[in-house]
Design a protein around this motif. Structure first.
Motif, PDB file in Angstrom:
ATOM      1  N   MET A   1      18.243  10.585   5.709  1.00  0.00           N
ATOM      2  CA  MET A   1      18.609  11.077   4.394  1.00  0.00           C
ATOM      3  C   MET A   1      17.852  12.361   4.074  1.00  0.00           C
ATOM      4  O   MET A   1      18.414  13.270   3.490  1.00  0.00           O
ATOM      5  N   ILE A   2      16.575  12.400   4.469  1.00  0.00           N
ATOM      6  CA  ILE A   2      15.768  13.580   4.181  1.00  0.00           C
ATOM      7  C   ILE A   2      16.255  14.766   5.004  1.00  0.00           C
ATOM      8  O   ILE A   2      16.315  15.896   4.502  1.00  0.00           O
ATOM      9  N   ALA A   3      16.631  14.517   6.257  1.00  0.00           N
ATOM     10  CA  ALA A   3      17.132  15.604   7.096  1.00  0.00           C
ATOM     11  C   ALA A   3      18.444  16.163   6.543  1.00  0.00           C
ATOM     12  O   ALA A   3      18.671  17.382   6.573  1.00  0.00           O
ATOM     13  N   ALA A   4      19.288  15.282   6.046  1.00  0.00           N
ATOM     14  CA  ALA A   4      20.551  15.733   5.453  1.00  0.00           C
ATOM     15  C   ALA A   4      20.286  16.559   4.199  1.00  0.00           C
ATOM     16  O   ALA A   4      20.929  17.599   3.982  1.00  0.00           O
ATOM     17  N   ALA A   5      19.330  16.131   3.377  1.00  0.00           N
ATOM     18  CA  ALA A   5      18.990  16.889   2.173  1.00  0.00           C
ATOM     19  C   ALA A   5      18.411  18.252   2.541  1.00  0.00           C
ATOM     20  O   ALA A   5      18.702  19.257   1.882  1.00  0.00           O
ATOM     21  N   ALA A   6      17.610  18.311   3.607  1.00  0.00           N
ATOM     22  CA  ALA A   6      17.041  19.587   4.044  1.00  0.00           C
ATOM     23  C   ALA A   6      18.127  20.525   4.551  1.00  0.00           C
ATOM     24  O   ALA A   6      18.119  21.727   4.251  1.00  0.00           O
ATOM     25  N   ALA A   7      19.083  19.993   5.306  1.00  0.00           N
ATOM     26  CA  ALA A   7      20.173  20.822   5.824  1.00  0.00           C
ATOM     27  C   ALA A   7      21.066  21.333   4.700  1.00  0.00           C
ATOM     28  O   ALA A   7      21.448  22.507   4.677  1.00  0.00           O
ATOM     29  N   VAL A   8      21.386  20.460   3.760  1.00  0.00           N
ATOM     30  CA  VAL A   8      22.243  20.865   2.639  1.00  0.00           C
ATOM     31  C   VAL A   8      21.516  21.863   1.744  1.00  0.00           C
ATOM     32  O   VAL A   8      22.109  22.851   1.296  1.00  0.00           O
ATOM     33  N   SER A   9      20.231  21.648   1.505  1.00  0.00           N
ATOM     34  CA  SER A   9      19.492  22.580   0.655  1.00  0.00           C
ATOM     35  C   SER A   9      19.363  23.947   1.323  1.00  0.00           C
ATOM     36  O   SER A   9      19.437  24.976   0.651  1.00  0.00           O
ATOM     37  N   ALA A  10      19.200  23.993   2.647  1.00  0.00           N
ATOM     38  CA  ALA A  10      19.155  25.283   3.350  1.00  0.00           C
ATOM     39  C   ALA A  10      20.494  26.004   3.243  1.00  0.00           C
ATOM     40  O   ALA A  10      20.539  27.227   3.027  1.00  0.00           O
ATOM     41  N   ALA A  11      21.582  25.256   3.377  1.00  0.00           N
ATOM     42  CA  ALA A  11      22.907  25.874   3.251  1.00  0.00           C
ATOM     43  C   ALA A  11      23.138  26.385   1.833  1.00  0.00           C
ATOM     44  O   ALA A  11      23.689  27.482   1.638  1.00  0.00           O
ATOM     45  N   ILE A  12      22.710  25.615   0.840  1.00  0.00           N
ATOM     46  CA  ILE A  12      22.843  26.056  -0.554  1.00  0.00           C
ATOM     47  C   ILE A  12      22.037  27.321  -0.785  1.00  0.00           C
ATOM     48  O   ILE A  12      22.514  28.274  -1.416  1.00  0.00           O
ATOM     49  N   MET A  13      20.824  27.342  -0.257  1.00  0.00           N
ATOM     50  CA  MET A  13      19.964  28.511  -0.472  1.00  0.00           C
ATOM     51  C   MET A  13      20.514  29.754   0.205  1.00  0.00           C
ATOM     52  O   MET A  13      20.421  30.857  -0.339  1.00  0.00           O
ATOM     53  N   ARG A  14      21.087  29.592   1.409  1.00  0.00           N
ATOM     54  CA  ARG A  14      21.671  30.753   2.090  1.00  0.00           C
ATOM     55  C   ARG A  14      22.810  31.363   1.292  1.00  0.00           C
ATOM     56  O   ARG A  14      23.067  32.561   1.374  1.00  0.00           O
ATOM     57  N   ARG A  15      23.510  30.544   0.525  1.00  0.00           N
ATOM     58  CA  ARG A  15      24.625  31.039  -0.296  1.00  0.00           C
ATOM     59  C   ARG A  15      24.163  31.557  -1.653  1.00  0.00           C
ATOM     60  O   ARG A  15      24.647  32.580  -2.125  1.00  0.00           O
ATOM     61  N   ILE A  16      23.267  30.847  -2.306  1.00  0.00           N
ATOM     62  CA  ILE A  16      22.917  31.136  -3.695  1.00  0.00           C
ATOM     63  C   ILE A  16      21.897  32.264  -3.826  1.00  0.00           C
ATOM     64  O   ILE A  16      22.030  33.118  -4.707  1.00  0.00           O
ATOM     65  N   LEU A  17      20.865  32.271  -2.995  1.00  0.00           N
ATOM     66  CA  LEU A  17      19.790  33.249  -3.177  1.00  0.00           C
ATOM     67  C   LEU A  17      20.276  34.700  -3.106  1.00  0.00           C
ATOM     68  O   LEU A  17      19.912  35.502  -3.969  1.00  0.00           O
ATOM     69  N   PRO A  18      21.105  35.096  -2.128  1.00  0.00           N
ATOM     70  CA  PRO A  18      21.597  36.482  -2.151  1.00  0.00           C
ATOM     71  C   PRO A  18      22.486  36.770  -3.360  1.00  0.00           C
ATOM     72  O   PRO A  18      22.491  37.879  -3.892  1.00  0.00           O
ATOM     73  N   TRP A  19      23.227  35.772  -3.805  1.00  0.00           N
ATOM     74  CA  TRP A  19      24.111  35.954  -4.944  1.00  0.00           C
ATOM     75  C   TRP A  19      23.299  36.203  -6.214  1.00  0.00           C
ATOM     76  O   TRP A  19      23.701  36.976  -7.079  1.00  0.00           O
ATOM     77  N   VAL A  20      22.147  35.547  -6.316  1.00  0.00           N
ATOM     78  CA  VAL A  20      21.270  35.718  -7.467  1.00  0.00           C
ATOM     79  C   VAL A  20      20.479  37.023  -7.359  1.00  0.00           C
ATOM     80  O   VAL A  20      20.033  37.564  -8.354  1.00  0.00           O
ATOM     81  N   GLY A  21      20.325  37.521  -6.143  1.00  0.00           N
ATOM     82  CA  GLY A  21      19.601  38.768  -5.937  1.00  0.00           C
ATOM     83  C   GLY A  21      18.215  38.583  -5.342  1.00  0.00           C
ATOM     84  O   GLY A  21      17.445  39.536  -5.283  1.00  0.00           O
ATOM     85  N   LEU A  22      17.890  37.377  -4.901  1.00  0.00           N
ATOM     86  CA  LEU A  22      16.596  37.129  -4.287  1.00  0.00           C
ATOM     87  C   LEU A  22      16.699  37.340  -2.779  1.00  0.00           C
ATOM     88  O   LEU A  22      17.608  36.846  -2.133  1.00  0.00           O
ATOM     89  N   ARG A  23      15.739  38.069  -2.251  1.00  0.00           N
ATOM     90  CA  ARG A  23      15.696  38.299  -0.802  1.00  0.00           C
ATOM     91  C   ARG A  23      14.428  37.653  -0.268  1.00  0.00           C
ATOM     92  O   ARG A  23      13.357  38.243  -0.304  1.00  0.00           O
ATOM     93  N   ILE A  24      14.577  36.433   0.202  1.00  0.00           N
ATOM     94  CA  ILE A  24      13.452  35.681   0.735  1.00  0.00           C
ATOM     95  C   ILE A  24      13.784  35.310   2.173  1.00  0.00           C
ATOM     96  O   ILE A  24      14.868  34.793   2.452  1.00  0.00           O
ATOM     97  N   GLY A  25      12.855  35.552   3.081  1.00  0.00           N
ATOM     98  CA  GLY A  25      13.049  35.202   4.482  1.00  0.00           C
ATOM     99  C   GLY A  25      12.932  33.704   4.698  1.00  0.00           C
ATOM    100  O   GLY A  25      12.175  33.020   4.015  1.00  0.00           O
ATOM    101  N   PRO A  26      13.679  33.165   5.678  1.00  0.00           N
ATOM    102  CA  PRO A  26      13.659  31.727   5.902  1.00  0.00           C
ATOM    103  C   PRO A  26      12.319  31.194   6.422  1.00  0.00           C
ATOM    104  O   PRO A  26      12.106  29.993   6.416  1.00  0.00           O
TER     105      PRO A  26
END
Length: 67
Positions: free
Chosen positions: A1-26
């Protein structure tokens, strides 16, 4: 469950952070902190939704088997 949450949160961040204007390296500490918060939020949401379903089904009686 934790691995799935980590994978989904990484995918969400890859989509949302550039849209918001944040440039953070993985590989940065900021990425890890935000990913942890998003992952915890997803786990809390999953826990809340399963408890709501369980509470909703609490009044349902199973039909007795015909023996």
């Amino acid at each position: 469950m934790i691995a799935a949450a980590a994978a989904v949160s990484a995918a969400i961040m890859r989509r949302i952070l550039p849209w918001v204007g944040l440039r953070i390296g993985p590989n940065s500490l900021g990425w890890t902190a935000i990913q942890m918060l998003v992952g915890l939020g997803l786990l809390a949401l999953a826990d809340y939704s399963t408890s709501m379903i369980t509470n909703g089904l609490g009044g349902v009686q199973a039909t007795p088997s015909l023996r």
